[in-house]
Design a protein around this motif. Structure first.
Motif, short mmCIF file in Angstrom:
data_model
loop_
_atom_site.label_atom_id
_atom_site.label_comp_id
_atom_site.label_asym_id
_atom_site.label_seq_id
_atom_site.Cartn_x
_atom_site.Cartn_y
_atom_site.Cartn_z
N SER A 147 68.27 -32.18 30.92
CA SER A 147 68.36 -32.10 29.46
C SER A 147 69.82 -32.22 29.02
O SER A 147 70.73 -31.98 29.79
N VAL A 148 69.98 -32.58 27.77
CA VAL A 148 71.31 -32.58 27.16
C VAL A 148 71.29 -31.50 26.08
O VAL A 148 70.49 -31.55 25.15
N LEU A 149 72.16 -30.51 26.23
CA LEU A 149 72.25 -29.40 25.28
C LEU A 149 73.65 -29.39 24.69
O LEU A 149 74.63 -29.20 25.42
N SER A 150 73.75 -29.60 23.39
CA SER A 150 75.04 -29.65 22.69
C SER A 150 76.02 -30.60 23.37
O SER A 150 77.21 -30.31 23.50
N GLY A 151 75.51 -31.72 23.85
CA GLY A 151 76.36 -32.73 24.46
C GLY A 151 76.61 -32.53 25.95
O GLY A 151 77.28 -33.35 26.58
N TYR A 152 76.11 -31.45 26.54
CA TYR A 152 76.31 -31.19 27.96
C TYR A 152 75.07 -31.58 28.74
O TYR A 152 73.95 -31.21 28.37
N GLN A 153 75.25 -32.30 29.83
CA GLN A 153 74.14 -32.67 30.72
C GLN A 153 73.81 -31.45 31.57
O GLN A 153 74.67 -30.92 32.28
N VAL A 154 72.58 -30.97 31.47
CA VAL A 154 72.15 -29.79 32.22
C VAL A 154 71.00 -30.20 33.13
O VAL A 154 69.97 -30.68 32.65
N PRO A 155 71.16 -30.03 34.44
CA PRO A 155 70.12 -30.50 35.36
C PRO A 155 68.87 -29.62 35.37
O PRO A 155 68.93 -28.42 35.05
N ALA A 156 67.75 -30.22 35.74
CA ALA A 156 66.49 -29.49 35.89
C ALA A 156 66.69 -28.35 36.87
O ALA A 156 67.48 -28.46 37.81
N GLY A 157 65.99 -27.25 36.65
CA GLY A 157 66.10 -26.09 37.53
C GLY A 157 67.17 -25.10 37.11
O GLY A 157 67.24 -24.00 37.65
N THR A 158 68.00 -25.46 36.14
CA THR A 158 69.04 -24.56 35.66
C THR A 158 68.43 -23.50 34.75
O THR A 158 67.59 -23.80 33.91
N CYS A 159 68.86 -22.26 34.92
CA CYS A 159 68.40 -21.19 34.04
C CYS A 159 69.29 -21.20 32.79
O CYS A 159 70.52 -21.11 32.89
N VAL A 160 68.65 -21.34 31.64
CA VAL A 160 69.36 -21.36 30.37
C VAL A 160 69.06 -20.06 29.65
O VAL A 160 67.90 -19.69 29.47
N SER A 161 70.11 -19.35 29.25
CA SER A 161 69.95 -18.08 28.53
C SER A 161 70.24 -18.29 27.05
O SER A 161 71.19 -18.98 26.70
N MET A 162 69.42 -17.67 26.23
CA MET A 162 69.62 -17.71 24.78
C MET A 162 69.82 -16.27 24.32
O MET A 162 68.90 -15.46 24.46
N VAL A 163 70.99 -15.96 23.82
CA VAL A 163 71.31 -14.61 23.38
C VAL A 163 71.68 -14.68 21.89
O VAL A 163 72.82 -14.96 21.55
N PRO A 164 70.69 -14.45 21.01
CA PRO A 164 70.91 -14.68 19.58
C PRO A 164 71.46 -13.50 18.78
O PRO A 164 71.47 -13.54 17.56
N LEU A 165 71.95 -12.45 19.43
CA LEU A 165 72.35 -11.24 18.71
C LEU A 165 73.36 -11.53 17.59
O LEU A 165 73.22 -11.01 16.48
N SER A 166 74.37 -12.33 17.87
CA SER A 166 75.37 -12.60 16.83
C SER A 166 74.78 -13.44 15.70
O SER A 166 75.19 -13.29 14.55
N LEU A 167 73.81 -14.31 16.00
CA LEU A 167 73.17 -15.12 14.96
C LEU A 167 72.34 -14.25 14.02
O LEU A 167 72.29 -14.49 12.82
N LEU A 168 71.66 -13.25 14.58
CA LEU A 168 70.77 -12.40 13.79
C LEU A 168 71.53 -11.53 12.80
O LEU A 168 70.95 -11.08 11.80
N SER A 169 72.81 -11.30 13.06
CA SER A 169 73.61 -10.49 12.14
C SER A 169 74.67 -11.33 11.42
O SER A 169 75.59 -10.79 10.83
N SER A 170 74.48 -12.63 11.44
CA SER A 170 75.45 -13.54 10.84
C SER A 170 75.12 -13.83 9.37
O SER A 170 73.98 -14.16 9.04
N GLU A 171 76.13 -13.75 8.52
CA GLU A 171 75.95 -14.09 7.10
C GLU A 171 75.63 -15.57 6.94
O GLU A 171 75.02 -15.97 5.96
#
Length: 148
Positions: A71-95
């Motif tokens: 996959s390509v995430l934000s312009g970065y090539q990320v190979p299959a099998g890679t663990c991708v973490s999504m930590v949205p804490l700062s987004l949830l409290s963002s104005e």
């Protein structure tokens, strides 16, 4: 001390609590009224309170998934099998994503809602990134053990 915290927590949003109680009492007027799937459709403020509570105090700090293909995430090539973490804490409290983010505003989750000042506190969430608020993740569930 624990009792004080629990009891004080009940008093933090009395006006929101009154609106919620009124809505629930319409659906469950008697002590033995049964809460069913059908009655859940008639409590939008309750659903909004749950979403807002999960936004302010998320159940988990993030989600992790193994990519099943390159996959390509934000312009970065990320190979299959890679663990991708999504930590949205700062987004949830963002104005940027949630107007008056520090405030408990269940109305933000209800279309055309207004607050006690007649203002519409709700963000137009459809115009924002739909992946900012995902309390239970998105897509197929994959365990966080090594990929198959």
């Amino acid at each position: 001390m624990a009792m004080d915290m629990l009891m004080a927590g009940v008093d933090t949003n009395p006006e929101k609590q009154a609106v919620l109680r009124e809505e629930v009492m319409k659906v469950l007027p008697e002590k033995d009224s049964e809460f069913t799937e059908a009655s859940m459709k008639n409590v939008p403020y309750l659903r909004a309170c749950i979403k807002e509570s999960q936004r302010i105090y998320p159940l988990v700090i993030g989600n992790g998934r193994f990519l099943n293909r390159d996959s390509v995430l934000s312009g970065y090539q990320v190979p299959a099998g890679t663990c991708v973490s999504m930590v949205p804490l700062s987004l949830l409290s963002s104005e940027e994503h949630f107007h008056k983010s520090a405030e408990f505003l269940p109305e933000r989750w209800i279309r055309n809602a207004t607050d006690s000042n007649g203002q519409c506190p709700a963000n137009d969430l459809k115009l924002k990134n739909p992946f900012v608020f995902l309390p239970f993740g998105f897509g197929p569930r994959i365990t966080l053990s090594a990929p198959p």
